[in-house]
Design a protein around this motif. Structure first.
Motif, PDB file in Angstrom:
ATOM      1  N   GLY A 217       0.826  -1.202   0.000  1.00 47.96           N
ATOM      2  CA  GLY A 217       0.000   0.000   0.000  1.00 47.96           C
ATOM      3  C   GLY A 217       0.860   1.251   0.000  1.00 47.96           C
ATOM      4  O   GLY A 217       2.091   1.186   0.036  1.00 47.96           O
ATOM      5  N   ILE A 218       0.175   2.409  -0.060  1.00 49.23           N
ATOM      6  CA  ILE A 218       0.849   3.707  -0.057  1.00 49.23           C
ATOM      7  C   ILE A 218       0.185   4.578   1.010  1.00 49.23           C
ATOM      8  O   ILE A 218      -0.999   4.908   0.916  1.00 49.23           O
ATOM      9  CB  ILE A 218       0.724   4.437  -1.412  1.00 49.23           C
ATOM     10  CG1 ILE A 218       0.787   3.483  -2.586  1.00 49.23           C
ATOM     11  CG2 ILE A 218       1.792   5.509  -1.546  1.00 49.23           C
ATOM     12  CD1 ILE A 218       0.448   4.161  -3.898  1.00 49.23           C
ATOM     13  N   ASN A 219       0.953   4.943   2.013  1.00 50.37           N
ATOM     14  CA  ASN A 219       0.425   5.809   3.065  1.00 50.37           C
ATOM     15  C   ASN A 219      -0.113   7.114   2.461  1.00 50.37           C
ATOM     16  O   ASN A 219       0.537   7.726   1.621  1.00 50.37           O
ATOM     17  CB  ASN A 219       1.541   6.139   4.058  1.00 50.37           C
ATOM     18  CG  ASN A 219       1.055   6.978   5.205  1.00 50.37           C
ATOM     19  OD1 ASN A 219       0.354   6.498   6.093  1.00 50.37           O
ATOM     20  ND2 ASN A 219       1.423   8.247   5.211  1.00 50.37           N
ATOM     21  N   ASN A 220      -1.333   7.526   2.891  1.00 46.43           N
ATOM     22  CA  ASN A 220      -1.822   8.755   2.270  1.00 46.43           C
ATOM     23  C   ASN A 220      -2.610   9.705   3.147  1.00 46.43           C
ATOM     24  O   ASN A 220      -2.774  10.872   2.782  1.00 46.43           O
ATOM     25  CB  ASN A 220      -2.642   8.456   1.004  1.00 46.43           C
ATOM     26  CG  ASN A 220      -4.117   8.236   1.294  1.00 46.43           C
ATOM     27  OD1 ASN A 220      -4.487   7.527   2.228  1.00 46.43           O
ATOM     28  ND2 ASN A 220      -4.969   8.843   0.481  1.00 46.43           N
ATOM     29  N   SER A 221      -3.123   9.298   4.311  1.00 45.65           N
ATOM     30  CA  SER A 221      -3.956  10.256   5.029  1.00 45.65           C
ATOM     31  C   SER A 221      -4.093   9.878   6.501  1.00 45.65           C
ATOM     32  O   SER A 221      -3.794   8.755   6.905  1.00 45.65           O
ATOM     33  CB  SER A 221      -5.339  10.349   4.385  1.00 45.65           C
ATOM     34  OG  SER A 221      -6.021  11.506   4.825  1.00 45.65           O
ATOM     35  N   HIS A 222      -4.582  10.850   7.284  1.00 44.49           N
ATOM     36  CA  HIS A 222      -4.661  10.696   8.731  1.00 44.49           C
ATOM     37  C   HIS A 222      -5.742  11.636   9.255  1.00 44.49           C
ATOM     38  O   HIS A 222      -5.810  12.802   8.863  1.00 44.49           O
ATOM     39  CB  HIS A 222      -3.299  11.065   9.345  1.00 44.49           C
ATOM     40  CG  HIS A 222      -3.278  11.110  10.830  1.00 44.49           C
ATOM     41  ND1 HIS A 222      -3.220   9.968  11.601  1.00 44.49           N
ATOM     42  CD2 HIS A 222      -3.284  12.156  11.710  1.00 44.49           C
ATOM     43  CE1 HIS A 222      -3.192  10.304  12.887  1.00 44.49           C
ATOM     44  NE2 HIS A 222      -3.227  11.623  12.978  1.00 44.49           N
ATOM     45  N   ASN A 223      -6.614  11.117  10.118  1.00 47.97           N
ATOM     46  CA  ASN A 223      -7.622  11.966  10.733  1.00 47.97           C
ATOM     47  C   ASN A 223      -7.001  12.644  11.955  1.00 47.97           C
ATOM     48  O   ASN A 223      -6.712  12.004  12.969  1.00 47.97           O
ATOM     49  CB  ASN A 223      -8.846  11.150  11.140  1.00 47.97           C
ATOM     50  CG  ASN A 223      -9.974  12.024  11.652  1.00 47.97           C
ATOM     51  OD1 ASN A 223      -9.844  12.671  12.682  1.00 47.97           O
ATOM     52  ND2 ASN A 223     -11.090  12.050  10.931  1.00 47.97           N
ATOM     53  N   THR A 224      -6.780  13.941  11.857  1.00 45.05           N
ATOM     54  CA  THR A 224      -5.983  14.638  12.861  1.00 45.05           C
ATOM     55  C   THR A 224      -6.720  14.885  14.172  1.00 45.05           C
ATOM     56  O   THR A 224      -6.124  14.805  15.246  1.00 45.05           O
ATOM     57  CB  THR A 224      -5.481  15.985  12.311  1.00 45.05           C
ATOM     58  OG1 THR A 224      -6.614  16.766  11.894  1.00 45.05           O
ATOM     59  CG2 THR A 224      -4.568  15.775  11.125  1.00 45.05           C
ATOM     60  N   SER A 225      -8.036  15.205  14.104  1.00 46.84           N
ATOM     61  CA  SER A 225      -8.689  15.622  15.351  1.00 46.84           C
ATOM     62  C   SER A 225     -10.164  15.246  15.429  1.00 46.84           C
ATOM     63  O   SER A 225     -10.905  15.825  16.234  1.00 46.84           O
ATOM     64  CB  SER A 225      -8.550  17.137  15.526  1.00 46.84           C
ATOM     65  OG  SER A 225      -9.113  17.828  14.425  1.00 46.84           O
ATOM     66  N   GLY A 226     -10.616  14.296  14.611  1.00 41.30           N
ATOM     67  CA  GLY A 226     -11.997  13.842  14.725  1.00 41.30           C
ATOM     68  C   GLY A 226     -12.991  14.540  13.833  1.00 41.30           C
ATOM     69  O   GLY A 226     -14.201  14.311  13.949  1.00 41.30           O
TER      70      GLY A 226
END
Length: 279
Positions: A217-226
């Motif tokens: 896979g390729i890392n692409n995103s992150h939920n920073t604060s909900g």
């Protein structure tokens, strides 16, 4: 976390719009020993315009073939990445390849973008000016193989992000049918266990199976604060359309579709088993 100033601009416009690796030879037919988890390092990973990425190779490619570099589609710098798939465009940029410790040791010119999109996935495949043989001879760097198998829950992985100097081991916690961020959707996405967390510059990082040393896979995103379904606040959508927000979750689209569409290094979008979005 998607880290790119241009994303903020272009998604605003939206509202108005693949082993540098010891075990993988530049000729996959060579009789190198099978890779192990101990072979995973920064070698063959690299950076492209503030993002991470990795030198990749496909079965049937030779040392005479131009090398390929894998990163996220959102690391591309124009609006064509939004809402469509794109192929074969010259590009005057360079990638910086890393040694085993993560230090940049080689700046290699990009000749063209072979394929890039943020439709259903988030991927860019770049062709470099040097061949695999030249990169191996000059820098001792070889390409990692792509895994054509889908991700699975419990899979042991390592996320190697050269741009931020992190290499973290974790596992696949969930495979999410759809992840949505500011109207953009990716399918069958890996969500990591809590040991791995994305950050600015980790976009495009190789997600590596620790048993096979192949990129899954390729890392692409992150939920920073909900936040729900916003830039840097992706949400999960199940097969019934129910939206769930997991604060702190990090995501990676799988690479299986791209791996299947590559035939001896040539991207064959017309192949019967190729499900990548078409231009």
């Amino acid at each position: 976390m998607r880290t790119f100033m241009f994303r903020i601009v272009t998604v605003g416009a939206l509202a108005s719009v693949l082993a540098g690796v010891v075990g993988c030879s530049a000729n996959p037919g060579d009789s190198d020993p099978p890779p192990t988890a101990e072979d995973i390092s920064y070698l063959g990973t690299g950076t492209f315009d503030g993002c991470s990425g990795s030198l990749v190779i496909d079965d049937g490619m030779s040392k005479e073939d131009k090398a390929l570099f894998l990163t996220n589609g959102h690391c591309s710098l124009d609006d064509s990445v939004l809402g469509r798939a794109n192929i074969d465009k010259p590009l005057q940029e360079s990638v910086n390849l890393s040694d085993a410790e993560g230090a940049g040791i080689a700046a290699v010119q990009v000749e063209k973008r072979v394929y890039w999109t943020m439709t259903e996935t988030d991927v860019a495949l770049l062709q470099l000016s040097k061949t695999y043989g030249e990169i191996d001879a000059d820098f001792g760097i070889r390409g990692r193989m792509l895994d054509p198998e889908p991700a699975r829950v419990g899979q042991e992985i390592e996320v190697v992000a050269a741009a931020v100097g992190t290499s973290v081991q974790c596992s696949v916690a969930r495979v999410v049918p759809t992840v949505m961020e500011a109207g953009l959707q990716t399918r069958d996405v890996m969500s990591y266990s809590t040991e791995c967390s994305s950050q600015p510059g980790a976009s495009g990082a190789a997600v590596i199976d620790r048993k096979t040393n192949k990129i899954v896979g390729i890392n692409n995103s992150h939920n920073t604060s909900g936040g729900q379904c916003l830039i840097d606040e992706p949400c999960e959508v199940d097969r019934d359309g129910k939206i769930t927000v997991v604060a702190g979750a990090s995501y990676a689209p799988p690479i299986a579709a791209l791996a299947t569409c590559l035939k001896a290094g040539t991207l064959d979008l017309g192949a019967s088993d190729c499900v990548l979005p078409k231009p």
